[in-house]
Design a protein around this motif. Structure first.
Motif, mmCIF file in Angstrom:
data_model
loop_
_atom_site.group_PDB
_atom_site.id
_atom_site.type_symbol
_atom_site.label_atom_id
_atom_site.label_comp_id
_atom_site.label_asym_id
_atom_site.label_seq_id
_atom_site.Cartn_x
_atom_site.Cartn_y
_atom_site.Cartn_z
ATOM 1 N N GLU A 1 19.180 46.427 73.851
ATOM 2 C CA GLU A 1 18.229 47.420 74.365
ATOM 3 C C GLU A 1 18.818 48.184 75.539
ATOM 4 O O GLU A 1 18.682 49.403 75.658
ATOM 5 C CB GLU A 1 16.923 46.732 74.780
ATOM 6 N N GLU A 2 19.508 47.471 76.418
ATOM 7 C CA GLU A 2 20.147 48.127 77.565
ATOM 8 C C GLU A 2 21.274 49.041 77.105
ATOM 9 O O GLU A 2 21.476 50.135 77.642
ATOM 10 C CB GLU A 2 20.676 47.064 78.531
ATOM 11 N N LEU A 3 22.001 48.605 76.089
ATOM 12 C CA LEU A 3 23.080 49.408 75.526
ATOM 13 C C LEU A 3 22.528 50.685 74.899
ATOM 14 O O LEU A 3 23.067 51.782 75.098
ATOM 15 C CB LEU A 3 23.833 48.585 74.476
ATOM 16 N N ILE A 4 21.436 50.557 74.164
ATOM 17 C CA ILE A 4 20.807 51.722 73.537
ATOM 18 C C ILE A 4 20.331 52.713 74.601
ATOM 19 O O ILE A 4 20.515 53.927 74.465
ATOM 20 C CB ILE A 4 19.641 51.278 72.627
ATOM 21 N N ASN A 5 19.724 52.203 75.672
ATOM 22 C CA ASN A 5 19.253 53.083 76.751
ATOM 23 C C ASN A 5 20.405 53.879 77.344
ATOM 24 O O ASN A 5 20.258 55.065 77.658
ATOM 25 C CB ASN A 5 18.568 52.260 77.844
ATOM 26 N N LEU A 6 21.562 53.235 77.505
ATOM 27 C CA LEU A 6 22.729 53.933 78.053
ATOM 28 C C LEU A 6 23.210 55.006 77.084
ATOM 29 O O LEU A 6 23.513 56.133 77.485
ATOM 30 C CB LEU A 6 23.853 52.932 78.336
ATOM 31 N N MET A 7 23.260 54.660 75.799
ATOM 32 C CA MET A 7 23.713 55.624 74.798
ATOM 33 C C MET A 7 22.754 56.807 74.683
ATOM 34 O O MET A 7 23.178 57.946 74.479
ATOM 35 C CB MET A 7 23.858 54.933 73.437
ATOM 36 N N GLU A 8 21.465 56.527 74.835
ATOM 37 C CA GLU A 8 20.482 57.607 74.756
ATOM 38 C C GLU A 8 20.630 58.595 75.909
ATOM 39 O O GLU A 8 20.216 59.750 75.800
ATOM 40 C CB GLU A 8 19.064 57.024 74.728
ATOM 41 N N SER A 9 21.246 58.149 76.991
ATOM 42 C CA SER A 9 21.504 59.061 78.111
ATOM 43 C C SER A 9 22.757 59.896 77.855
ATOM 44 O O SER A 9 23.140 60.714 78.694
ATOM 45 C CB SER A 9 21.660 58.270 79.410
ATOM 46 N N GLY A 10 23.403 59.675 76.704
ATOM 47 C CA GLY A 10 24.577 60.459 76.329
ATOM 48 C C GLY A 10 25.896 59.885 76.770
ATOM 49 O O GLY A 10 26.928 60.551 76.695
ATOM 50 N N LYS A 11 25.899 58.625 77.232
ATOM 51 C CA LYS A 11 27.138 58.006 77.724
ATOM 52 C C LYS A 11 27.680 56.996 76.745
ATOM 53 O O LYS A 11 26.936 56.193 76.188
ATOM 54 C CB LYS A 11 26.883 57.323 79.075
ATOM 55 N N ASN A 12 28.992 57.050 76.534
ATOM 56 C CA ASN A 12 29.667 56.033 75.736
ATOM 57 C C ASN A 12 30.139 54.944 76.701
ATOM 58 O O ASN A 12 30.913 55.221 77.618
ATOM 59 C CB ASN A 12 30.863 56.625 74.997
ATOM 60 N N PRO A 13 29.673 53.707 76.523
ATOM 61 C CA PRO A 13 29.999 52.654 77.500
ATOM 62 C C PRO A 13 31.447 52.210 77.504
ATOM 63 O O PRO A 13 31.867 51.508 78.421
ATOM 64 C CB PRO A 13 29.084 51.498 77.073
ATOM 65 N N TRP A 14 32.226 52.603 76.488
ATOM 66 C CA TRP A 14 33.603 52.129 76.428
ATOM 67 C C TRP A 14 34.581 53.265 76.692
ATOM 68 O O TRP A 14 35.366 53.676 75.855
ATOM 69 C CB TRP A 14 33.846 51.433 75.092
ATOM 70 N N ARG A 15 34.467 53.774 77.914
ATOM 71 C CA ARG A 15 35.389 54.790 78.414
ATOM 72 C C ARG A 15 35.875 54.301 79.776
ATOM 73 O O ARG A 15 35.083 54.140 80.698
ATOM 74 C CB ARG A 15 34.679 56.135 78.574
ATOM 75 N N LYS A 16 37.148 54.065 79.901
ATOM 76 C CA LYS A 16 37.656 53.501 81.152
ATOM 77 C C LYS A 16 39.000 54.130 81.498
ATOM 78 O O LYS A 16 39.839 54.312 80.635
ATOM 79 C CB LYS A 16 37.829 51.987 81.006
ATOM 80 N N GLU A 17 39.176 54.442 82.784
ATOM 81 C CA GLU A 17 40.470 54.902 83.265
ATOM 82 C C GLU A 17 41.191 53.718 83.888
ATOM 83 O O GLU A 17 40.679 53.083 84.805
ATOM 84 C CB GLU A 17 40.292 56.032 84.283
ATOM 85 N N TRP A 18 42.389 53.426 83.376
ATOM 86 C CA TRP A 18 43.111 52.231 83.815
ATOM 87 C C TRP A 18 43.941 52.563 85.056
ATOM 88 O O TRP A 18 45.153 52.750 84.994
ATOM 89 C CB TRP A 18 44.023 51.720 82.703
ATOM 90 N N ASP A 19 43.250 52.676 86.178
ATOM 91 C CA ASP A 19 43.997 52.955 87.412
ATOM 92 C C ASP A 19 43.721 51.906 88.487
ATOM 93 O O ASP A 19 44.194 52.005 89.611
ATOM 94 C CB ASP A 19 43.653 54.347 87.958
ATOM 95 N N CYS A 20 42.907 50.896 88.112
ATOM 96 C CA CYS A 20 42.603 49.786 89.016
ATOM 97 C C CYS A 20 41.776 50.191 90.234
ATOM 98 O O CYS A 20 41.599 49.401 91.155
ATOM 99 C CB CYS A 20 43.874 49.083 89.500
ATOM 100 N N THR A 21 41.227 51.419 90.260
ATOM 101 C CA THR A 21 40.376 51.797 91.388
ATOM 102 C C THR A 21 39.064 51.020 91.357
ATOM 103 O O THR A 21 38.356 50.956 92.347
ATOM 104 C CB THR A 21 40.066 53.304 91.362
ATOM 105 N N ASN A 22 38.741 50.434 90.194
ATOM 106 C CA ASN A 22 37.498 49.650 90.100
ATOM 107 C C ASN A 22 37.739 48.171 90.365
ATOM 108 O O ASN A 22 36.867 47.356 90.138
ATOM 109 C CB ASN A 22 36.869 49.827 88.713
ATOM 110 N N GLY A 23 38.935 47.821 90.835
ATOM 111 C CA GLY A 23 39.174 46.429 91.189
ATOM 112 C C GLY A 23 39.961 45.649 90.164
ATOM 113 O O GLY A 23 40.103 44.441 90.292
#
Length: 309
Positions: free
Chosen positions: A22-44
């Motif tokens: 349900e949480e995944l669907i809510n994110l997708m309905e906002s137009g966002k693909n949850p599996w997009r990541k930039e591999w630069d380690c700025t997120n830890g």
């Protein structure tokens, strides 16, 4: 009121899987693909347990990356409820758990070389287990531990080295599986009948990351061929089988990109999000199946000896 009436009046609590979907669907309905990541380690860096230092593997990097995007967590650092309690920390009031995949273990009776009956541990399937992000944890020395972790996180290898490694890994997969990639046209796709991947010419991609992550997506499709992992590959756009296969390839491409330290920058039409929403609403268990199959596809490409053993 009868017993039957009382039973009906009780609301059924959603399972961890249903909450996740349900949480995944809510994110997708906002137009966002949850599996997009930039591999630069700025997120830890990698998704990691803040207390045990365990780096999450298998399907879990994809799950935890989703939670990071959906809930706006700055750091990919987590801990289980038992660990938090043992440490003397507390879960912030009102916080919601996230869920990771944990292998289900069982024992069977087998006969050893001496003809004796012995118990042997096996692993089959997995279940969802709750963990919490550091943002939702309160503890006296938490910030010191986070600061220490930030100083120790994995730094990406130089970009040319990462791109060179992708080329080497994908070439090895082509050689093992007698697979062909042809570079022509404007569309990236995989043909199961011909067992051929088609990619636009390399110069048409706006970055090397986009090229290799898109290629990873199409190579993930190729693992479903009947001579490999034997997934259902038929069905056109709009059908559940098509949506599920695209979800598997998307998840696998993310997992491959994460391990090879490249940005997961594949370009999918917005209609994919809608087809995944429809598919997941119809059957939430498809996410669990897709995660399992995506991990198998990733391992088939990156770790063939382990997959085939």
């Amino acid at each position: 009121m009868t017993t039957a009436t009382r039973a009906k009046s009780k609301s059924k609590k959603p399972t961890p899987e249903e909450k996740l979907v349900e949480e995944l669907i809510n994110l997708m309905e906002s137009g966002k693909n949850p599996w997009r990541k930039e591999w630069d380690c700025t997120n830890g860096g990698k998704q990691q347990n803040i207390l045990s230092h365990h780096i999450y593997t298998g399907q879990n990097p994809a799950l935890l990356a989703f939670y990071q995007m959906a809930r706006g967590y700055a750091l990919p650092l987590w801990a289980g409820g038992g660990q938090i309690k043992t440490k003397g920390w507390k879960i912030r009031k009102g916080s919601k758990a996230c869920y990771i995949c944990v292998p289900s273990k069982y024992q069977i009776e087998v006969e050893n070389n001496f003809g004796e009956k012995v118990k042997e541990s096996r692993t089959g399937g997995f279940y969802f287990s709750p963990i919490f992000n550091v943002k939702d944890i309160e503890g006296e020395d938490k910030n010191e531990i986070i600061a220490r972790h930030q100083g120790e996180i994995e730094r990406p290898r130089p970009e040319p080295e990462r791109m060179e490694n992708c080329e080497k890994v994908f070439a090895a997969y082509h050689g093992r599986e007698a697979l062909e990639t042809q570079w022509m046209g404007d569309t990236a796709c995989y043909s199961p009948s011909l067992d051929i991947v088609t990619m636009p010419e390399r110069k048409k991609f706006h970055s090397a990351h986009a090229l290799y992550s898109t290629w990873a997506h199409e190579l993930a499709h190729s693992t479903g061929h009947q001579k490999r992992l034997k997934r259902p590959m038929s069905g056109g756009f709009g059908l559940n089988s098509y949506a599920e296969e695209e979800l598997i390839a998307e998840l696998a491409a993310f997992l491959i990109s994460d391990e090879l330290q490249i940005n997961s920058d594949t370009l999918n039409h917005a209609n994919y999000l809608q087809s995944w929403i429809k598919c997941l609403r119809k059957d939430p268990s498809i996410l669990k199946d897709s995660l399992r199959d995506a991990n198998r596809a990733k391992n088939f490409i990156l770790y063939p000896k382990e997959t085939k053993s």
